[in-house]
Design a protein around this motif. Structure first.
Motif, PDB file in Angstrom:
ATOM      1  N   ASN A 140      28.977 -18.460 -41.149  1.00  0.00           N
ATOM      2  CA  ASN A 140      27.915 -17.427 -40.565  1.00  0.00           C
ATOM      3  C   ASN A 140      27.865 -16.168 -41.310  1.00  0.00           C
ATOM      4  O   ASN A 140      28.759 -15.843 -41.947  1.00  0.00           O
ATOM      5  CB  ASN A 140      28.046 -17.117 -38.901  1.00  0.00           C
ATOM      6  N   LEU A 173      27.190 -11.453 -33.748  1.00  0.00           N
ATOM      7  CA  LEU A 173      26.940 -12.998 -33.590  1.00  0.00           C
ATOM      8  C   LEU A 173      26.298 -13.157 -32.160  1.00  0.00           C
ATOM      9  O   LEU A 173      25.584 -13.936 -31.579  1.00  0.00           O
ATOM     10  CB  LEU A 173      27.853 -13.761 -33.990  1.00  0.00           C
ATOM     11  N   SER A 174      27.229 -12.530 -31.146  1.00  0.00           N
ATOM     12  CA  SER A 174      26.646 -12.309 -29.768  1.00  0.00           C
ATOM     13  C   SER A 174      25.234 -12.171 -29.690  1.00  0.00           C
ATOM     14  O   SER A 174      24.447 -12.857 -28.785  1.00  0.00           O
ATOM     15  CB  SER A 174      27.504 -11.698 -28.993  1.00  0.00           C
ATOM     16  N   ALA A 176      22.982 -12.047 -31.880  1.00  0.00           N
ATOM     17  CA  ALA A 176      21.779 -12.865 -32.563  1.00  0.00           C
ATOM     18  C   ALA A 176      21.777 -14.289 -31.843  1.00  0.00           C
ATOM     19  O   ALA A 176      20.672 -14.892 -31.800  1.00  0.00           O
ATOM     20  CB  ALA A 176      22.409 -13.502 -33.890  1.00  0.00           C
ATOM     21  N   LEU A 177      22.796 -14.827 -31.165  1.00  0.00           N
ATOM     22  CA  LEU A 177      22.875 -15.807 -30.138  1.00  0.00           C
ATOM     23  C   LEU A 177      22.320 -15.763 -28.739  1.00  0.00           C
ATOM     24  O   LEU A 177      22.146 -16.697 -28.123  1.00  0.00           O
ATOM     25  CB  LEU A 177      24.374 -16.554 -30.149  1.00  0.00           C
ATOM     26  N   ALA A 185      24.341 -14.889 -26.591  1.00  0.00           N
ATOM     27  CA  ALA A 185      25.673 -15.541 -25.882  1.00  0.00           C
ATOM     28  C   ALA A 185      26.998 -14.790 -26.293  1.00  0.00           C
ATOM     29  O   ALA A 185      26.906 -14.492 -27.311  1.00  0.00           O
ATOM     30  CB  ALA A 185      25.775 -16.875 -25.805  1.00  0.00           C
ATOM     31  N   ARG A 221      30.477 -13.943 -27.861  1.00  0.00           N
ATOM     32  CA  ARG A 221      31.076 -14.693 -28.908  1.00  0.00           C
ATOM     33  C   ARG A 221      32.385 -13.829 -28.995  1.00  0.00           C
ATOM     34  O   ARG A 221      32.260 -12.678 -29.210  1.00  0.00           O
ATOM     35  CB  ARG A 221      30.129 -15.022 -30.149  1.00  0.00           C
TER      36      ARG A 221
END
Length: 336
Positions: A215, A309-310, A312-313, A315, A317
């Motif tokens: 990622n 990342l949390s 971006a998703l 959710a 992480r």
């Protein structure tokens, strides 16, 4: 307990330190990943550190020291197939010189024993030693080895060469500014308290070494700050033979955010807190110590890429990290 030694004024001291641990317990946050550990799917680091040090007592209050580290690491990881079943465990290694450290230390109060109207001279009941220095990027930060990766097309693992994990690289690839504090106070002739604190500032954000993680937020290795602290008691068990025992608490780790510079790119921030029993010896210009910190609390913090990342998703992480149950720390020194 570290105190000023009048016989050592304007003399050299050489030391050898050894540190070993095996990190084989995976945690996400402060939660231990029992299922993965029981399955045998955790990453395992078996690490040895040897530090050669030389210091010069310039004046009773001021000294200079140089530390030359060497490391030897073995890291093993598992390979899983498309169904998530473990098919094999493989090992990678990294060893060699680490990052050199040059530091200067200064006793805040005069450490020389004074008579204070009494004979013989009486040493101070307590003191504080402050240190600052520079950590030089002399250790390699891009050691490569052969990893194993599962290829679903041919349904078996293949060899892939790329840099080893950040946790076993001999160096971090950046300049550091370490600060250290040591303080002691003698409650009685035999019982003393001690406190140490260390923090290394790393102004650079990344060393540009690829992680192999898929990622964009964790593509390169970060250069993180580090910290440690100790507090406890020393007791002179056999003062005539220079034997002292100790018991205290120890904490060390990596912060999520650096004090100076950015905190992006891949790191495993977290903390390990340990109970630290020990024994030391000091006599005739020789010194030695052995401590065995035993972990009582471990927490893998959420990193900046975890948070990115949390977002971006959409959710949560939270990355994981492996911790050791205990460490072995040994050192020996000689004054000349």
């Amino acid at each position: 307990m570290l105190t000023y030694d009048a016989e050592a004024h304007a003399r050299w001291q050489v030391t050898v330190g050894y540190r070993w641990f095996k990190s084989d317990r995976q945690f996400t946050g402060s939660h231990e990943d029992d299922a993965i550990n029981d399955e045998g799917g955790q990453d395992i680091n078996d690490s040895h550190f040897v530090d050669f040090g030389v210091s010069y007592q310039w004046t009773p209050r001021f000294s200079l020291s140089l530390t030359i580290p060497f490391v030897e690491h073995d890291r093993s990881s598992v390979v899983r197939n498309r169904q998530g079943t473990i098919v094999e465990r493989y090992h990678v290694q990294a060893n060699g010189p680490g990052d050199l450290r040059l530091s200067a230390s200064y006793w805040l109060f005069d450490p020389v024993p004074h008579t204070q109207g009494k004979e013989p001279a009486v040493p101070p009941r307590g003191n504080i030693l402050l240190s600052a220095g520079i950590d030089m990027p002399t250790g390699k930060d891009d050691v490569e080895d052969v990893h194993r990766r599962f290829n679903p097309t041919i349904n078996r693992p293949l060899n892939v060469t790329h840099p080893v994990d950040q946790s076993i690289q001999p160096g971090d690839g950046g300049w550091g500014i370490p600060f250290d504090l040591y303080a002691y106070y003698r409650f009685t002739d035999r019982l003393s308290g001690y406190l140490t604190a260390s923090y290394q500032i790393t102004p650079e954000e990344s060393n540009g070494v690829l992680t192999g993680i898929g990622n964009e937020f964790e593509r390169y290795m970060s250069i993180p700050d580090t910290f440690s602290g100790r507090i406890g008691l020393d007791y002179a068990l056999l003062p005539q033979h220079g034997v002292t025992v100790s018991l205290g608490l120890r904490a060390e780790g990596v912060p999520t955010y650096d004090l100076v510079g950015g905190s992006d790119d891949f790191r495993r921030p977290g903390i390990a807190v340990s109970v630290e029993p020990g024994v030391s010896f000091m006599k005739n210009n020789w010194s030695a110590s052995l401590t065995v910190p035993i972990a009582i609390y471990r927490d893998r913090y959420q990193s900046v890429p975890d948070k990115q990342l949390s977002a971006a998703l959409g959710a949560n992480r939270h990355g994981e990290a492996s911790f050791a149950d205990y460490l072995i720390l040994f050192s020996m020194g000689k004054r000349f």
